[in-house]
Design an enzyme around this catalytic site. Structure first.
Site, PDB file in Angstrom:
ATOM      1  N   LYS A  52       0.795  -1.227   0.000  1.00 34.58           N
ATOM      2  CA  LYS A  52       0.000   0.000   0.000  1.00 34.58           C
ATOM      3  C   LYS A  52       0.830   1.281   0.000  1.00 34.58           C
ATOM      4  O   LYS A  52       0.372   2.354   0.397  1.00 34.58           O
ATOM      5  CB  LYS A  52      -1.002   0.057   1.189  1.00 34.58           C
ATOM      6  CG  LYS A  52      -1.824  -1.175   1.402  1.00 34.58           C
ATOM      7  CD  LYS A  52      -2.272  -1.875   0.164  1.00 34.58           C
ATOM      8  CE  LYS A  52      -3.348  -1.184  -0.611  1.00 34.58           C
ATOM      9  NZ  LYS A  52      -3.652  -1.950  -1.862  1.00 34.58           N
ATOM     10  N   VAL A  56       1.513  -0.312  -7.312  1.00 38.01           N
ATOM     11  CA  VAL A  56       0.826  -0.313  -8.596  1.00 38.01           C
ATOM     12  C   VAL A  56       1.194   0.950  -9.393  1.00 38.01           C
ATOM     13  O   VAL A  56       1.270   0.934 -10.627  1.00 38.01           O
ATOM     14  CB  VAL A  56      -0.699  -0.458  -8.359  1.00 38.01           C
ATOM     15  CG1 VAL A  56      -1.278   0.731  -7.643  1.00 38.01           C
ATOM     16  CG2 VAL A  56      -1.442  -0.689  -9.624  1.00 38.01           C
ATOM     17  N   HIS A 107       7.378  -7.310  -2.026  1.00 34.44           N
ATOM     18  CA  HIS A 107       7.209  -6.735  -0.686  1.00 34.44           C
ATOM     19  C   HIS A 107       8.173  -7.408   0.291  1.00 34.44           C
ATOM     20  O   HIS A 107       8.111  -7.149   1.484  1.00 34.44           O
ATOM     21  CB  HIS A 107       5.781  -6.979  -0.178  1.00 34.44           C
ATOM     22  CG  HIS A 107       4.703  -6.297  -0.971  1.00 34.44           C
ATOM     23  ND1 HIS A 107       4.792  -5.001  -1.408  1.00 34.44           N
ATOM     24  CD2 HIS A 107       3.487  -6.748  -1.379  1.00 34.44           C
ATOM     25  CE1 HIS A 107       3.669  -4.676  -2.057  1.00 34.44           C
ATOM     26  NE2 HIS A 107       2.879  -5.724  -2.064  1.00 34.44           N
ATOM     27  N   ARG A 129       6.104   5.263   1.862  1.00 31.17           N
ATOM     28  CA  ARG A 129       4.948   6.170   2.033  1.00 31.17           C
ATOM     29  C   ARG A 129       4.742   6.406   3.519  1.00 31.17           C
ATOM     30  O   ARG A 129       5.052   5.510   4.334  1.00 31.17           O
ATOM     31  CB  ARG A 129       3.707   5.497   1.440  1.00 31.17           C
ATOM     32  CG  ARG A 129       2.452   6.333   1.505  1.00 31.17           C
ATOM     33  CD  ARG A 129       1.254   5.586   0.938  1.00 31.17           C
ATOM     34  NE  ARG A 129       0.123   6.466   0.780  1.00 31.17           N
ATOM     35  CZ  ARG A 129      -1.091   6.070   0.407  1.00 31.17           C
ATOM     36  NH1 ARG A 129      -1.322   4.794   0.132  1.00 31.17           N
ATOM     37  NH2 ARG A 129      -2.079   6.937   0.297  1.00 31.17           N
ATOM     38  N   SER A 137      -4.750   2.718   4.156  1.00 33.05           N
ATOM     39  CA  SER A 137      -4.948   2.087   2.851  1.00 33.05           C
ATOM     40  C   SER A 137      -5.008   0.564   3.003  1.00 33.05           C
ATOM     41  O   SER A 137      -5.829  -0.114   2.372  1.00 33.05           O
ATOM     42  CB  SER A 137      -3.796   2.501   1.927  1.00 33.05           C
ATOM     43  OG  SER A 137      -3.938   1.904   0.667  1.00 33.05           O
ATOM     44  N   THR A 227      -1.052   9.406 -13.761  1.00 31.68           N
ATOM     45  CA  THR A 227      -1.759  10.165 -12.716  1.00 31.68           C
ATOM     46  C   THR A 227      -2.896   9.299 -12.171  1.00 31.68           C
ATOM     47  O   THR A 227      -3.385   8.386 -12.853  1.00 31.68           O
ATOM     48  CB  THR A 227      -2.389  11.459 -13.281  1.00 31.68           C
ATOM     49  OG1 THR A 227      -3.277  11.085 -14.332  1.00 31.68           O
ATOM     50  CG2 THR A 227      -1.329  12.417 -13.790  1.00 31.68           C
ATOM     51  N   MET A 231      -5.177   6.590 -14.167  1.00 34.46           N
ATOM     52  CA  MET A 231      -5.040   5.170 -13.805  1.00 34.46           C
ATOM     53  C   MET A 231      -6.359   4.562 -13.325  1.00 34.46           C
ATOM     54  O   MET A 231      -6.636   3.393 -13.556  1.00 34.46           O
ATOM     55  CB  MET A 231      -3.940   4.984 -12.749  1.00 34.46           C
ATOM     56  CG  MET A 231      -2.542   5.013 -13.340  1.00 34.46           C
ATOM     57  SD  MET A 231      -1.261   4.864 -12.082  1.00 34.46           S
ATOM     58  CE  MET A 231      -1.592   3.244 -11.380  1.00 34.46           C
TER      59      MET A 231
HETATM   60  P1  A3P Z   1      -5.064   4.613  -1.090  1.00 35.21           P
HETATM   61  O1  A3P Z   1      -5.722   3.367  -0.617  1.00 35.21           O
HETATM   62  O2  A3P Z   1      -4.649   5.509   0.057  1.00 35.21           O
HETATM   63  O3  A3P Z   1      -5.874   5.356  -2.095  1.00 35.21           O
HETATM   64  P2  A3P Z   1      -0.094  -0.465  -3.528  1.00 35.21           P
HETATM   65  O4  A3P Z   1      -0.109  -0.422  -4.997  1.00 35.21           O
HETATM   66  O5  A3P Z   1       1.265  -0.518  -2.937  1.00 35.21           O
HETATM   67  O6  A3P Z   1      -1.023  -1.493  -2.993  1.00 35.21           O
HETATM   68  O7  A3P Z   1      -0.659   0.962  -3.030  1.00 35.21           O
HETATM   69  C1  A3P Z   1      -1.986   1.331  -3.257  1.00 35.21           C
HETATM   70  C2  A3P Z   1      -2.143   2.781  -2.854  1.00 35.21           C
HETATM   71  O8  A3P Z   1      -1.461   3.605  -3.817  1.00 35.21           O
HETATM   72  C3  A3P Z   1      -3.603   3.224  -2.840  1.00 35.21           C
HETATM   73  O9  A3P Z   1      -3.698   4.207  -1.816  1.00 35.21           O
HETATM   74  C4  A3P Z   1      -3.738   3.824  -4.236  1.00 35.21           C
HETATM   75  O10 A3P Z   1      -4.816   4.693  -4.391  1.00 35.21           O
HETATM   76  C5  A3P Z   1      -2.397   4.540  -4.347  1.00 35.21           C
HETATM   77  N1  A3P Z   1      -2.070   4.879  -5.739  1.00 35.21           N
HETATM   78  C6  A3P Z   1      -1.917   4.041  -6.776  1.00 35.21           C
HETATM   79  N2  A3P Z   1      -1.701   4.729  -7.919  1.00 35.21           N
HETATM   80  C7  A3P Z   1      -1.709   6.035  -7.582  1.00 35.21           C
HETATM   81  C8  A3P Z   1      -1.553   7.251  -8.320  1.00 35.21           C
HETATM   82  N3  A3P Z   1      -1.366   7.271  -9.638  1.00 35.21           N
HETATM   83  N4  A3P Z   1      -1.605   8.416  -7.627  1.00 35.21           N
HETATM   84  C9  A3P Z   1      -1.810   8.440  -6.298  1.00 35.21           C
HETATM   85  N5  A3P Z   1      -1.975   7.321  -5.550  1.00 35.21           N
HETATM   86  C10 A3P Z   1      -1.933   6.132  -6.188  1.00 35.21           C
END
Ligand code: A3P
Length: 300
Positions: A52, A56, A107, A129, A137, A227, A231
Protein backbone atom coordinates in the site's frame (compact mmCIF):
# COMPACT_ATOMS: atom_id res chain seq x y z
CA UNK A 1 -20.25 -15.64 1.83
CA UNK A 2 -19.94 -14.52 5.45
CA UNK A 3 -21.76 -11.42 6.75
CA UNK A 4 -18.59 -9.38 6.80
CA UNK A 5 -18.13 -9.97 3.07
CA UNK A 6 -15.24 -12.41 3.39
CA UNK A 7 -15.27 -15.69 1.53
CA UNK A 8 -15.59 -18.46 4.08
CA UNK A 9 -13.95 -20.90 1.71
CA UNK A 10 -10.75 -18.92 1.43
CA UNK A 11 -8.21 -19.86 4.04
CA UNK A 12 -6.80 -16.43 4.81
CA UNK A 13 -3.85 -17.33 6.92
CA UNK A 14 -0.55 -15.60 7.49
CA UNK A 15 2.35 -18.01 7.49
CA UNK A 16 5.40 -16.74 9.39
CA UNK A 17 8.50 -17.71 7.48
CA UNK A 18 11.94 -16.79 8.84
CA UNK A 19 10.39 -13.85 10.65
CA UNK A 20 8.37 -12.64 7.66
CA UNK A 21 4.64 -13.20 7.17
CA UNK A 22 3.64 -14.83 3.90
CA UNK A 23 0.07 -15.66 2.82
CA UNK A 24 -0.97 -19.27 2.48
CA UNK A 25 -2.25 -20.20 -0.96
CA UNK A 26 -0.43 -17.47 -2.86
CA UNK A 27 3.11 -17.83 -1.47
CA UNK A 28 5.16 -20.98 -0.93
CA UNK A 29 7.98 -20.67 1.63
CA UNK A 30 10.26 -23.07 -0.27
CA UNK A 31 9.87 -21.03 -3.47
CA UNK A 32 10.53 -17.79 -1.59
CA UNK A 33 13.76 -19.30 -0.23
CA UNK A 34 14.97 -20.09 -3.74
CA UNK A 35 14.76 -16.43 -4.84
CA UNK A 36 18.13 -15.85 -3.16
CA UNK A 37 19.84 -17.85 -5.88
CA UNK A 38 18.03 -16.40 -8.88
CA UNK A 39 20.55 -15.19 -11.43
CA UNK A 40 20.27 -11.46 -11.80
CA UNK A 41 21.28 -9.43 -14.86
CA UNK A 42 22.43 -5.82 -14.94
CA UNK A 43 19.23 -4.84 -16.73
CA UNK A 44 16.93 -6.33 -14.06
CA UNK A 45 14.83 -3.83 -12.12
CA UNK A 46 13.23 -4.64 -8.76
CA UNK A 47 10.57 -2.30 -7.36
CA UNK A 48 10.34 -2.77 -3.60
CA UNK A 49 7.57 -1.55 -1.33
CA UNK A 50 5.75 -2.25 1.87
CA UNK A 51 2.15 -3.06 0.79
CA UNK A 52 0.00 0.00 0.00
CA UNK A 53 2.91 2.34 -0.57
CA UNK A 54 2.31 2.83 -4.29
CA UNK A 55 3.44 -0.45 -5.86
CA UNK A 56 0.83 -0.31 -8.60
CA UNK A 57 1.88 3.27 -9.30
CA UNK A 58 5.52 2.28 -9.69
CA UNK A 59 4.50 -0.63 -11.95
CA UNK A 60 2.67 1.77 -14.24
CA UNK A 61 5.56 4.25 -14.32
CA UNK A 62 8.13 1.56 -15.14
CA UNK A 63 5.96 0.13 -17.91
CA UNK A 64 5.46 3.57 -19.43
CA UNK A 65 9.13 4.52 -19.21
CA UNK A 66 10.03 1.35 -21.14
CA UNK A 67 7.25 2.17 -23.65
CA UNK A 68 8.57 5.74 -23.96
CA UNK A 69 5.25 7.06 -22.71
CA UNK A 70 3.16 5.31 -25.36
CA UNK A 71 0.43 3.17 -23.74
CA UNK A 72 -0.27 1.55 -27.12
CA UNK A 73 3.15 -0.12 -26.86
CA UNK A 74 2.27 -1.94 -23.66
CA UNK A 75 0.59 -4.79 -25.58
CA UNK A 76 -2.61 -4.63 -23.55
CA UNK A 77 -0.89 -6.51 -20.74
CA UNK A 78 -2.07 -6.08 -17.15
CA UNK A 79 0.54 -4.25 -15.09
CA UNK A 80 0.77 -7.16 -12.67
CA UNK A 81 1.65 -9.43 -15.60
CA UNK A 82 4.20 -7.06 -17.13
CA UNK A 83 5.70 -6.30 -13.70
CA UNK A 84 5.00 -9.42 -11.63
CA UNK A 85 5.55 -10.10 -7.94
CA UNK A 86 8.56 -12.32 -7.49
CA UNK A 87 7.25 -13.94 -4.31
CA UNK A 88 4.02 -15.31 -5.77
CA UNK A 89 3.86 -19.02 -6.50
CA UNK A 90 5.30 -19.49 -9.99
CA UNK A 91 7.34 -16.26 -9.78
CA UNK A 92 10.54 -17.97 -10.91
CA UNK A 93 9.00 -19.21 -14.16
CA UNK A 94 7.78 -15.71 -14.98
CA UNK A 95 11.15 -14.19 -14.11
CA UNK A 96 13.04 -16.57 -16.37
CA UNK A 97 10.58 -16.10 -19.23
CA UNK A 98 10.55 -12.29 -19.12
CA UNK A 99 12.38 -10.39 -21.81
CA UNK A 100 14.96 -7.79 -20.88
CA UNK A 101 14.64 -5.44 -19.12
CA UNK A 102 12.93 -7.67 -16.58
CA UNK A 103 10.68 -5.54 -14.37
CA UNK A 104 9.38 -6.95 -11.12
CA UNK A 105 8.08 -5.93 -7.74
CA UNK A 106 8.26 -7.38 -4.27
CA UNK A 107 7.21 -6.73 -0.69
CA UNK A 108 9.88 -9.06 0.71
CA UNK A 109 12.70 -8.17 3.07
CA UNK A 110 16.18 -7.84 1.53
CA UNK A 111 17.40 -11.11 3.03
CA UNK A 112 15.15 -13.02 0.62
CA UNK A 113 16.27 -11.21 -2.54
CA UNK A 114 18.82 -12.49 -5.08
CA UNK A 115 22.39 -12.31 -3.81
CA UNK A 116 23.42 -10.66 -7.08
CA UNK A 117 21.72 -7.42 -6.05
CA UNK A 118 24.21 -6.99 -3.22
CA UNK A 119 27.03 -7.65 -5.62
CA UNK A 120 25.99 -4.62 -7.64
CA UNK A 121 24.03 -6.39 -10.36
CA UNK A 122 20.52 -5.16 -11.20
CA UNK A 123 18.72 -2.18 -9.73
CA UNK A 124 16.37 -1.59 -6.81
CA UNK A 125 13.79 1.19 -6.55
CA UNK A 126 12.27 1.48 -3.07
CA UNK A 127 9.04 3.45 -2.66
CA UNK A 128 8.18 4.52 0.89
CA UNK A 129 4.95 6.17 2.03
CA UNK A 130 4.04 7.79 5.31
CA UNK A 131 3.02 4.82 7.41
CA UNK A 132 -0.17 6.28 8.83
CA UNK A 133 -1.60 6.50 5.31
CA UNK A 134 -0.18 3.04 4.57
CA UNK A 135 -2.09 1.70 7.57
CA UNK A 136 -5.38 3.26 6.44
CA UNK A 137 -4.95 2.09 2.85
CA UNK A 138 -4.07 -1.40 4.08
CA UNK A 139 -7.13 -1.43 6.38
CA UNK A 140 -9.39 -0.83 3.39
CA UNK A 141 -7.51 -3.38 1.32
CA UNK A 142 -8.13 -6.02 3.99
CA UNK A 143 -11.85 -5.43 3.62
CA UNK A 144 -11.94 -6.55 0.01
CA UNK A 145 -8.87 -8.75 -0.46
CA UNK A 146 -10.18 -12.28 -0.05
CA UNK A 147 -6.77 -13.72 0.85
CA UNK A 148 -6.55 -11.46 3.92
CA UNK A 149 -8.57 -11.60 7.09
CA UNK A 150 -11.30 -8.94 7.25
CA UNK A 151 -10.59 -6.69 10.27
CA UNK A 152 -13.26 -6.44 12.96
CA UNK A 153 -12.87 -2.67 12.95
CA UNK A 154 -10.21 -0.01 12.48
CA UNK A 155 -8.75 -0.45 15.95
CA UNK A 156 -8.41 -4.19 15.40
CA UNK A 157 -6.40 -3.53 12.25
CA UNK A 158 -4.38 -0.75 13.90
CA UNK A 159 -3.21 -3.24 16.54
CA UNK A 160 -2.32 -5.83 13.93
CA UNK A 161 -0.33 -3.31 11.87
CA UNK A 162 1.57 -2.02 14.90
CA UNK A 163 2.44 -5.60 15.87
CA UNK A 164 3.50 -6.50 12.33
CA UNK A 165 0.75 -9.14 12.11
CA UNK A 166 0.12 -8.36 8.44
CA UNK A 167 1.58 -9.44 5.13
CA UNK A 168 4.83 -7.49 4.82
CA UNK A 169 5.26 -7.84 8.61
CA UNK A 170 6.54 -4.80 10.49
CA UNK A 171 6.47 -1.54 8.47
CA UNK A 172 9.21 -0.02 10.64
CA UNK A 173 11.54 -2.94 10.04
CA UNK A 174 10.78 -3.01 6.32
CA UNK A 175 11.69 0.58 5.64
CA UNK A 176 14.67 0.79 7.98
CA UNK A 177 16.23 -2.48 6.81
CA UNK A 178 15.93 -1.59 3.15
CA UNK A 179 17.08 1.99 3.68
CA UNK A 180 20.13 0.84 5.63
CA UNK A 181 21.27 -1.15 2.60
CA UNK A 182 21.05 1.80 0.21
CA UNK A 183 24.82 1.99 -0.30
CA UNK A 184 25.24 -1.74 -0.80
CA UNK A 185 23.35 -2.01 -4.08
CA UNK A 186 22.22 0.09 -7.01
CA UNK A 187 19.44 1.69 -5.04
CA UNK A 188 17.00 4.53 -5.55
CA UNK A 189 14.80 5.67 -2.67
CA UNK A 190 11.67 7.64 -3.54
CA UNK A 191 8.56 8.54 -1.60
CA UNK A 192 4.88 8.42 -2.43
CA UNK A 193 4.52 11.98 -1.13
CA UNK A 194 7.21 13.26 -3.53
CA UNK A 195 5.29 11.57 -6.34
CA UNK A 196 2.10 13.36 -5.26
CA UNK A 197 3.94 16.65 -5.04
CA UNK A 198 5.86 16.53 -8.31
CA UNK A 199 5.41 13.37 -10.34
CA UNK A 200 7.45 14.65 -13.24
CA UNK A 201 10.56 15.20 -11.09
CA UNK A 202 10.30 11.71 -9.65
CA UNK A 203 9.85 10.17 -13.10
CA UNK A 204 12.93 12.09 -14.26
CA UNK A 205 14.86 10.76 -11.27
CA UNK A 206 13.80 7.19 -12.11
CA UNK A 207 14.81 7.67 -15.76
CA UNK A 208 18.21 8.97 -14.73
CA UNK A 209 18.71 6.06 -12.33
CA UNK A 210 17.77 3.55 -15.02
CA UNK A 211 19.81 5.31 -17.69
CA UNK A 212 16.76 5.98 -19.90
CA UNK A 213 16.68 9.14 -21.89
CA UNK A 214 13.20 10.26 -22.87
CA UNK A 215 12.25 13.29 -24.92
CA UNK A 216 10.20 16.01 -23.27
CA UNK A 217 6.97 14.78 -24.83
CA UNK A 218 7.69 11.13 -23.97
CA UNK A 219 8.27 12.18 -20.38
CA UNK A 220 5.06 14.19 -20.37
CA UNK A 221 3.18 11.13 -21.57
CA UNK A 222 4.64 8.91 -18.85
CA UNK A 223 3.41 11.42 -16.29
CA UNK A 224 0.03 11.89 -17.95
CA UNK A 225 -0.75 8.17 -18.04
CA UNK A 226 0.36 7.57 -14.47
CA UNK A 227 -1.76 10.17 -12.72
CA UNK A 228 -4.39 8.86 -10.32
CA UNK A 229 -7.14 10.32 -12.52
CA UNK A 230 -6.01 8.38 -15.56
CA UNK A 231 -5.04 5.17 -13.80
CA UNK A 232 -8.47 4.87 -12.14
CA UNK A 233 -10.01 4.36 -15.58
CA UNK A 234 -7.25 2.19 -16.99
CA UNK A 235 -8.12 -1.48 -16.58
CA UNK A 236 -4.58 -2.51 -17.41
CA UNK A 237 -3.33 -0.53 -14.42
CA UNK A 238 -6.14 -0.37 -11.87
CA UNK A 239 -6.34 -4.08 -10.90
CA UNK A 240 -10.07 -4.20 -11.63
CA UNK A 241 -9.54 -7.33 -13.74
CA UNK A 242 -8.04 -9.34 -10.88
CA UNK A 243 -10.34 -12.34 -10.33
CA UNK A 244 -13.07 -11.81 -7.75
CA UNK A 245 -11.80 -14.92 -5.95
CA UNK A 246 -8.88 -12.69 -4.86
CA UNK A 247 -10.30 -9.16 -4.82
CA UNK A 248 -13.96 -8.46 -4.21
CA UNK A 249 -14.28 -5.35 -6.36
CA UNK A 250 -17.71 -4.62 -4.91
CA UNK A 251 -16.20 -4.05 -1.48
CA UNK A 252 -13.45 -1.68 -2.48
CA UNK A 253 -10.99 -0.66 -5.14
CA UNK A 254 -7.24 -0.64 -5.50
CA UNK A 255 -7.02 3.01 -6.50
CA UNK A 256 -9.05 4.29 -3.58
CA UNK A 257 -8.17 7.92 -2.68
CA UNK A 258 -4.57 8.41 -3.72
CA UNK A 259 -3.80 11.27 -1.39
CA UNK A 260 -1.69 12.31 1.60
CA UNK A 261 -3.13 12.63 5.11
CA UNK A 262 -6.25 10.44 4.87
CA UNK A 263 -5.12 8.92 8.18
CA UNK A 264 -6.57 11.97 9.94
CA UNK A 265 -10.04 10.68 9.08
CA UNK A 266 -9.38 7.40 10.92
CA UNK A 267 -6.82 7.73 13.72
CA UNK A 268 -7.94 8.77 17.18
CA UNK A 269 -5.67 11.23 19.00
CA UNK A 270 -4.47 8.38 21.22
CA UNK A 271 -3.68 6.13 18.24
CA UNK A 272 -1.79 8.94 16.55
CA UNK A 273 0.24 9.79 19.64
CA UNK A 274 1.07 6.15 20.22
CA UNK A 275 2.08 5.81 16.58
CA UNK A 276 4.36 8.87 16.82
CA UNK A 277 6.07 7.39 19.88
CA UNK A 278 6.71 4.06 18.17
CA UNK A 279 7.87 5.83 15.00
CA UNK A 280 10.39 7.98 16.92
CA UNK A 281 11.76 4.93 18.66
CA UNK A 282 11.97 2.55 15.71
CA UNK A 283 13.10 4.92 12.98
CA UNK A 284 15.60 6.89 15.07
CA UNK A 285 18.71 5.24 13.58
CA UNK A 286 17.96 6.14 9.98
CA UNK A 287 17.60 9.68 8.60
CA UNK A 288 14.06 9.20 7.32
CA UNK A 289 11.31 11.75 7.48
CA UNK A 290 7.83 11.77 6.05
CA UNK A 291 5.17 14.22 5.01
CA UNK A 292 2.05 13.57 7.05
CA UNK A 293 -0.39 16.04 5.59
CA UNK A 294 -1.20 17.30 2.11
CA UNK A 295 -0.83 20.93 3.25
CA UNK A 296 2.78 20.21 4.25
CA UNK A 297 3.61 19.28 0.66
CA UNK A 298 3.10 22.86 -0.39
CA UNK A 299 5.55 24.05 2.25
CA UNK A 300 8.37 21.55 1.62
P1 A3P B 1 -5.06 4.61 -1.09
O1 A3P B 1 -5.72 3.37 -0.62
O2 A3P B 1 -4.65 5.51 0.06
O3 A3P B 1 -5.87 5.36 -2.10
P2 A3P B 1 -0.09 -0.46 -3.53
O4 A3P B 1 -0.11 -0.42 -5.00
O5 A3P B 1 1.27 -0.52 -2.94
O6 A3P B 1 -1.02 -1.49 -2.99
O7 A3P B 1 -0.66 0.96 -3.03
C1 A3P B 1 -1.99 1.33 -3.26
C2 A3P B 1 -2.14 2.78 -2.85
O8 A3P B 1 -1.46 3.61 -3.82
C3 A3P B 1 -3.60 3.22 -2.84
O9 A3P B 1 -3.70 4.21 -1.82
C4 A3P B 1 -3.74 3.82 -4.24
O10 A3P B 1 -4.82 4.69 -4.39
C5 A3P B 1 -2.40 4.54 -4.35
N1 A3P B 1 -2.07 4.88 -5.74
C6 A3P B 1 -1.92 4.04 -6.78
N2 A3P B 1 -1.70 4.73 -7.92
C7 A3P B 1 -1.71 6.04 -7.58
C8 A3P B 1 -1.55 7.25 -8.32
N3 A3P B 1 -1.37 7.27 -9.64
N4 A3P B 1 -1.60 8.42 -7.63
C9 A3P B 1 -1.81 8.44 -6.30
N5 A3P B 1 -1.97 7.32 -5.55
C10 A3P B 1 -1.93 6.13 -6.19
Amino acid sequence: MAENGSDENFEHKLVPHRGFNLISGIHAPEEVDRILNWEVQDSDIFGVTFPKSGTVWLQQILILIEAKGDPAKTNGQLSCERVPWIELIGGKEKFVAESSPRLQVTHLWPKFLPIGLRQGTGKVIYVARNPKDVLVSYYHFHKYAKMLETPKDFNDFYEKFMDGRVYGSCWFEHVTTWYSLRNEMNFLYITYEDMIKDLQSVVEKICEFLGRSLSESELENVVKHSTFKNMVHNQQANYSLIPSSLLDQEQGRFLRKGTVGDWKNYFTVAQSENFDRVFQEKVKDVPLSFVWDISDLVNT
